[in-house]
Motif scaffolding. Structure first.
Motif, PDB file in Angstrom:
ATOM      1  N   SER A 240       1.021  -1.237  -0.051  1.00 24.12           N
ATOM      2  CA  SER A 240      -0.045   0.022  -0.183  1.00 24.12           C
ATOM      3  C   SER A 240       1.004   1.204  -0.082  1.00 24.12           C
ATOM      4  N   PHE A 241       0.520   2.165  -0.836  1.00 24.97           N
ATOM      5  CA  PHE A 241       1.160   3.376  -0.806  1.00 24.97           C
ATOM      6  C   PHE A 241       0.757   4.441   0.149  1.00 24.97           C
ATOM      7  N   GLN A 242      -0.344   4.029   0.869  1.00 25.65           N
ATOM      8  CA  GLN A 242      -0.904   4.801   1.888  1.00 25.65           C
ATOM      9  C   GLN A 242      -0.315   4.585   3.397  1.00 25.65           C
ATOM     10  N   ASN A 243       0.311   3.602   3.423  1.00 28.12           N
ATOM     11  CA  ASN A 243       0.583   3.008   4.980  1.00 28.12           C
ATOM     12  C   ASN A 243       1.864   3.872   5.203  1.00 28.12           C
ATOM     13  N   LYS A 244       1.599   4.894   6.338  1.00 27.02           N
ATOM     14  CA  LYS A 244       2.518   5.852   6.696  1.00 27.02           C
ATOM     15  C   LYS A 244       4.178   5.307   6.964  1.00 27.02           C
ATOM     16  N   ASP A 245       4.102   3.979   7.676  1.00 30.31           N
ATOM     17  CA  ASP A 245       5.274   3.940   8.233  1.00 30.31           C
ATOM     18  C   ASP A 245       5.740   2.322   7.375  1.00 30.31           C
ATOM     19  N   GLY A 246       4.775   1.461   6.684  1.00 32.14           N
ATOM     20  CA  GLY A 246       5.224   0.429   6.046  1.00 32.14           C
ATOM     21  C   GLY A 246       6.172   0.479   5.046  1.00 32.14           C
ATOM     22  N   VAL A 247       6.993  -0.872   4.972  1.00 32.74           N
ATOM     23  CA  VAL A 247       7.614  -0.937   3.828  1.00 32.74           C
ATOM     24  C   VAL A 247       7.165  -2.606   3.160  1.00 32.74           C
ATOM     25  N   GLU A 248       5.915  -2.718   3.414  1.00 33.20           N
ATOM     26  CA  GLU A 248       5.675  -4.330   3.373  1.00 33.20           C
ATOM     27  C   GLU A 248       5.412  -4.518   1.809  1.00 33.20           C
ATOM     28  N   THR A 249       5.855  -5.354   1.107  1.00 37.61           N
ATOM     29  CA  THR A 249       5.633  -5.635  -0.381  1.00 37.61           C
ATOM     30  C   THR A 249       4.829  -6.821  -0.701  1.00 37.61           C
ATOM     31  N   GLU A 250       4.512  -7.065  -1.681  1.00 37.32           N
ATOM     32  CA  GLU A 250       3.854  -8.207  -2.343  1.00 37.32           C
ATOM     33  C   GLU A 250       4.469  -8.679  -3.565  1.00 37.32           C
ATOM     34  N   GLU A 251       4.219  -9.776  -3.888  1.00 35.08           N
ATOM     35  CA  GLU A 251       4.520 -10.264  -5.286  1.00 35.08           C
ATOM     36  C   GLU A 251       3.678  -9.977  -6.291  1.00 35.08           C
ATOM     37  N   CYS A 252       4.057  -9.450  -7.196  1.00 29.86           N
ATOM     38  CA  CYS A 252       2.867  -8.726  -8.310  1.00 29.86           C
ATOM     39  C   CYS A 252       3.526  -9.005  -9.793  1.00 29.86           C
ATOM     40  N   SER A 253       2.718  -9.325 -10.587  1.00 26.13           N
ATOM     41  CA  SER A 253       2.886  -9.389 -11.959  1.00 26.13           C
ATOM     42  C   SER A 253       3.079  -7.901 -12.520  1.00 26.13           C
ATOM     43  N   VAL A 254       3.450  -7.681 -13.769  1.00 29.38           N
ATOM     44  CA  VAL A 254       3.181  -6.271 -14.304  1.00 29.38           C
ATOM     45  C   VAL A 254       1.957  -5.830 -14.333  1.00 29.38           C
ATOM     46  N   ASP A 255       1.231  -6.878 -14.698  1.00 28.10           N
ATOM     47  CA  ASP A 255      -0.158  -6.494 -15.099  1.00 28.10           C
ATOM     48  C   ASP A 255      -0.952  -5.768 -13.671  1.00 28.10           C
ATOM     49  N   GLU A 256      -0.774  -6.757 -12.397  1.00 28.86           N
ATOM     50  CA  GLU A 256      -1.022  -6.248 -11.276  1.00 28.86           C
ATOM     51  C   GLU A 256      -0.499  -4.798 -10.822  1.00 28.86           C
ATOM     52  N   ILE A 257       0.754  -4.880 -11.205  1.00 26.59           N
ATOM     53  CA  ILE A 257       1.398  -3.629 -10.784  1.00 26.59           C
ATOM     54  C   ILE A 257       0.814  -2.419 -11.352  1.00 26.59           C
ATOM     55  N   PHE A 258       0.252  -2.451 -12.598  1.00 30.41           N
ATOM     56  CA  PHE A 258      -0.306  -1.426 -13.225  1.00 30.41           C
ATOM     57  C   PHE A 258      -1.826  -1.098 -12.992  1.00 30.41           C
ATOM     58  N   HIS A 259      -2.275  -2.214 -12.649  1.00 30.06           N
ATOM     59  CA  HIS A 259      -3.869  -2.207 -12.693  1.00 30.06           C
ATOM     60  C   HIS A 259      -4.575  -2.619 -11.082  1.00 30.06           C
ATOM     61  N   ASN A 260      -3.960  -3.350 -10.396  1.00 23.81           N
ATOM     62  CA  ASN A 260      -4.616  -3.471  -9.161  1.00 23.81           C
ATOM     63  C   ASN A 260      -5.300  -2.223  -8.304  1.00 23.81           C
ATOM     64  N   SER A 261      -6.433  -2.685  -7.964  1.00 19.35           N
ATOM     65  CA  SER A 261      -7.096  -1.451  -7.458  1.00 19.35           C
ATOM     66  C   SER A 261      -6.500  -0.954  -6.235  1.00 19.35           C
ATOM     67  N   GLU A 262      -5.898  -1.714  -5.192  1.00 24.41           N
ATOM     68  CA  GLU A 262      -5.418  -1.261  -4.052  1.00 24.41           C
ATOM     69  C   GLU A 262      -4.128  -0.505  -4.065  1.00 24.41           C
ATOM     70  N   ASN A 263      -3.040  -0.829  -5.096  1.00 26.70           N
ATOM     71  CA  ASN A 263      -1.835  -0.636  -5.240  1.00 26.70           C
ATOM     72  C   ASN A 263      -1.319  -0.482  -6.443  1.00 26.70           C
ATOM     73  N   GLY A 264      -2.121  -0.352  -7.568  1.00 19.55           N
ATOM     74  CA  GLY A 264      -1.705  -0.406  -8.895  1.00 19.55           C
ATOM     75  C   GLY A 264      -1.408   0.915  -9.412  1.00 19.55           C
ATOM     76  N   ILE A 265      -0.611   1.083 -10.386  1.00 23.42           N
ATOM     77  CA  ILE A 265      -0.221   2.514 -11.012  1.00 23.42           C
ATOM     78  C   ILE A 265      -1.421   3.254 -11.486  1.00 23.42           C
ATOM     79  N   PHE A 266      -2.292   2.699 -12.054  1.00 24.63           N
ATOM     80  CA  PHE A 266      -3.373   3.402 -12.939  1.00 24.63           C
ATOM     81  C   PHE A 266      -4.170   3.871 -11.538  1.00 24.63           C
ATOM     82  N   PRO A 267      -4.708   3.155 -10.985  1.00 30.57           N
ATOM     83  CA  PRO A 267      -5.566   3.336  -9.885  1.00 30.57           C
ATOM     84  C   PRO A 267      -5.188   4.334  -8.613  1.00 30.57           C
TER      85      PRO A 267
END
Ligand code: GSH
Length: 678
Positions: free
Chosen positions: A536-563
């Motif tokens: 999440s880009f909204q989490n003030k302190d966290g650096v938590e990541t998950e494994e995402c495909s490029v499709d997910e990185i661009f489109h996921n509603s929670e953490n995707g570049i488009f949304p």
């Protein structure tokens, strides 16, 4: 890069005696910069792109396409007699490493959102280069030289047959020695004639104590040879000519010279931040976008006449300018007899100070700059050596003491030696010159560059550029439409980061960014790989990541570049109410919709990357022998197709198969128009 002054470059064995002098003075220049410009504020979002071209000589009779190394006067002419034409069209041409290369930028920077002007400006650059080159073709024909040639500037990331027989348009380039690179494959005629470039090539080789060496995995097909069979015996240079046998590896394409890397082209985009703090924040926020954008823009599936088992240029350039000695790399020298103890060209008096250096000077970002509210020092969790003397000076001085994280960034860049030193420039006025600082800064080629201004950029001097961040990973694409789309995309991300900077926390651990960079090299990474991406880009302190495909990185509603980045900034600008796709129905921003559609469909795999399109073209060509080799004819047909696609010629359906029918139809029927240049 800007136009270069002439001067006398010092060969490595002379220049190395000034290394410490240049570093010492460069640091003082940096301190004067901080003293002058640290308090600048409210600088507007000026930005600009740089596109690199390769001039290709098509010989339609012989069905060969070659790199043109005979018409590099074009750069001088575009900067002298044709300067009024360039200025009138707001474009500017610059030299690059290859004699066959051109770099072009807008003459004046863009300001904020400029609609389709980026593409229009790119078209003007290409049109001017094409006009000059067609003039040369006409003159050549009249003078009976290069008969049958057609010169075309193409935006190719890599020339597929670089280093193969007949890949440049001069007769018999091997009737004399290539002293600068000593390559088995590249004559020195590929190198820009300006003395900086052959000298840089020779200095990197001499410092390293061996030729550079890139082993890139070969694409395996049914009849692919076990090893790179283009290696041959030669006895021009000792020991360099003996290296290939030891340095090359079965199953890998072997390359031995700077030109294989710095002869590749890219698309770079630079942004001015409002002030230094925001520039640091922007830089840190973009760090993990870099490997993703490298994979996403993949356009380099062929090297030295072979299909590679990777899709991007990055590690080839990284190896091509890797001046680290065997000792610094922690490996045995290739030929110990000639490179005693692995110290390469390091002078005896400083050998005791040699340290291990994990990465080449062309590499991914090493350190977050910090100084932001979301930063924590533990995020810089990789092994990054520091020049302690430089760190100490930057932290404690009476000019402009830097904070630890900022100082550490520069102290890392300053572990490198200068590799391009000019006699006339040894002594400078540190209060006004940045030459020594830039000597180290501009030969640290990372995925991002943090660009301080000059000492003239005091807070009141708004005409001098301020604190900037350069985004360097994009591979260059064939069409101006694509390059404009990618530039606009990163502009929107940057605008979003700067606009919503109180809310966006993009930090992850640096070790994960480095892993992403490795993953980005894999063939079809866009389709098949997972990358570390912020949960999440909204989490003030966290650096938590998950494994995402490029499709997910661009489109996921929670953490995707488009949304998370694109739609919010478009809403903020009032272009859409809820979703970027509404742009399709906008009369003013329809073109932006097609830029974003292209990006969205490439990220989802619906449209091929340039690399995939090129690879498939080779694999499906009737002349392809299932041996992973790109023959002259395949190369000619591929580049002729590129030429047609670049010029929106869809007569064989090539544009449609590359971009899909909706985008192809749109760009064929809608030329960009100047809506407004701010
Ligand atoms: N073509 C390169 C790429 O594909 O990444 C980028 C251009 C580049 O780094 N050029 C070298 C350079 O020193 C030429 S040797 N540029 C000037 C600079 O980085 O300041």
């Amino acid at each position: 890069m800007g136009l270069l002054a002439l001067g006398t470059p010092l060969p490595w064995f002379e220049s190395r005696t000034y290394n410490e002098h240049i570093r010492d003075e460069g640091v003082e220049q940096l301190l004067y910069i901080f003293k002058a410009a640290a308090k600048r504020d409210n600088d507007p979002l000026y930005w600009g792109d740089e596109v690199e071209y390769m001039v290709v000589d098509f010989n339609d009779k012989d069905k060969n396409s070659m790199l043109d190394v005979c018409h590099d006067k074009i750069l001088t002419e575009l900067n002298e007699e044709e300067l009024p034409l360039c200025e009138a069209n707001d474009v500017s041409f610059h030299p690059e490493y290859g004699r066959f290369m051109l770099e072009a930028t807008p003459a004046s920077p863009y300001l904020n959102y400029v609609s389709s002007y980026v593409e229009l400006n790119m078209q003007q650059r290409r049109a001017i280069a094409e006009y000059k080159l067609s003039e040369y073709t006409r003159q050549d024909n009249k003078n009976n030289v290069h008969v049958g040639s057609r010169l075309v500037p193409l935006t190719l990331t890599v020339f597929p047959r670089m280093g193969c027989p007949d890949f440049i348009n001069i007769k018999d380039p091997w009737n004399h020695k290539n002293a600068a690179s000593r390559s088995l494959f590249l004559p020195d005629e590929v190198i820009n004639r300006h003395v900086r470039f052959p000298n840089l090539t020779a200095s990197i080789r001499t410092r390293r104590g061996e030729k550079v060496c890139m082993n890139i995995p070969m694409y395996k097909d049914t009849d692919t040879p076990e090893s790179d069979d283009s290696i041959y015996d030669r006895d021009w240079f000792l020991p360099e000519d003996k290296e290939a046998k030891v340095a090359s590896k079965p199953g890998f394409i072997y390359m031995d010279s700077m030109g294989f890397g710095m002869g590749c082209s890219c698309l770079q985009v630079t942004f001015q931040a409002p002030n230094i703090s925001k520039a640091r924040y922007l830089y840190d926020s973009l760090v993990n976008f870099a490997p993703i954008m490298l994979a996403f823009s993949a356009a380099a599936p062929t090297f030295k006449g072979w299909l590679a088992d990777q899709d991007v240029r990055w590690n080839v350039i990284s190896g091509a300018v890797d001046d680290r000695t065997p000792k610094e790399r922690g490996v045995e020298p290739l030929l110990p007899k000639y490179n005693k103890n692995g110290f390469g060209g390091i002078s005896k008096d400083v050998q005791s100070k040699v340290i291990k250096i994990p990465k080449s000077r062309y590499s991914s970002v090493d350190l977050f700059l910090g100084g932001t509210k979301f930063f924590n020092r533990t995020y810089n969790d990789t092994n990054v050596p520091i020049n302690d003397k430089v760190l100490g000076r930057l932290l404690e001085n009476d000019k402009a003491p830097l904070d630890y994280d900022m100082a550490k960034h520069f102290a890392h860049l300053y572990i490198r030696d200068p590799v391009s030193t000019f006699e006339e420039l040894l002594h400078q006025d540190n209060k006004s010159s940045t030459n020594h600082f830039e000597n180290i800064q501009s030969t640290n080629w990372q995925t991002l560059r943090f660009k301080p201004p000059t000492q003239h950029a005091t807070p009141d001097k708004k005409d001098a550029p301020g604190w900037r961040v350069e985004f360097r990973p994009f591979e260059v694409q064939l069409l101006d439409f694509e390059n404009a789309a990618y530039s606009m995309f990163i502009y929107l991300i940057v605008d979003s980061i700067l606009t919503f900077s109180d809310d966006i926390n993009a930090y992850i651990h640096m070790s994960k960014v480095w892993e992403n960079m490795k993953t980005a090299h894999h063939r079809d990474a866009v389709l098949n790989e997972n990358f570390h991406w912020k949960k999440s880009f909204q989490n003030k302190d966290g650096v938590e990541t998950e494994e995402c495909s490029v499709d997910e990185i661009f489109h996921n509603s929670e953490n995707g570049i488009f949304p998370q980045f694109i739609t919010p900034i478009l809403c903020q600008k009032g272009f859409v109410a809820r979703d970027w796709k509404e742009l399709k129905h906008s009369s003013q921003h329809k073109r932006l919709y097609y830029y974003l559609k292209l990006i969205s469909e490439r990220a989802s795999g619906k449209l091929p990357t340039t690399a995939k399109f090129f690879r498939n073209f080779v694999l499906q060509h009737p002349n392809y022998k299932h041996d992973s080799k790109v023959s002259k004819l395949v190369n000619y047909d591929l580049l002729s197709t590129c030429d047609r696609i670049t010029h929106l010629d869809d007569s064989k359906g090539e544009l449609t198969s590359f971009l899909g029918s909706e985008i192809a139809d749109y760009i064929k029927n809608n030329k960009p128009s100047i809506e407004r240049k701010a």
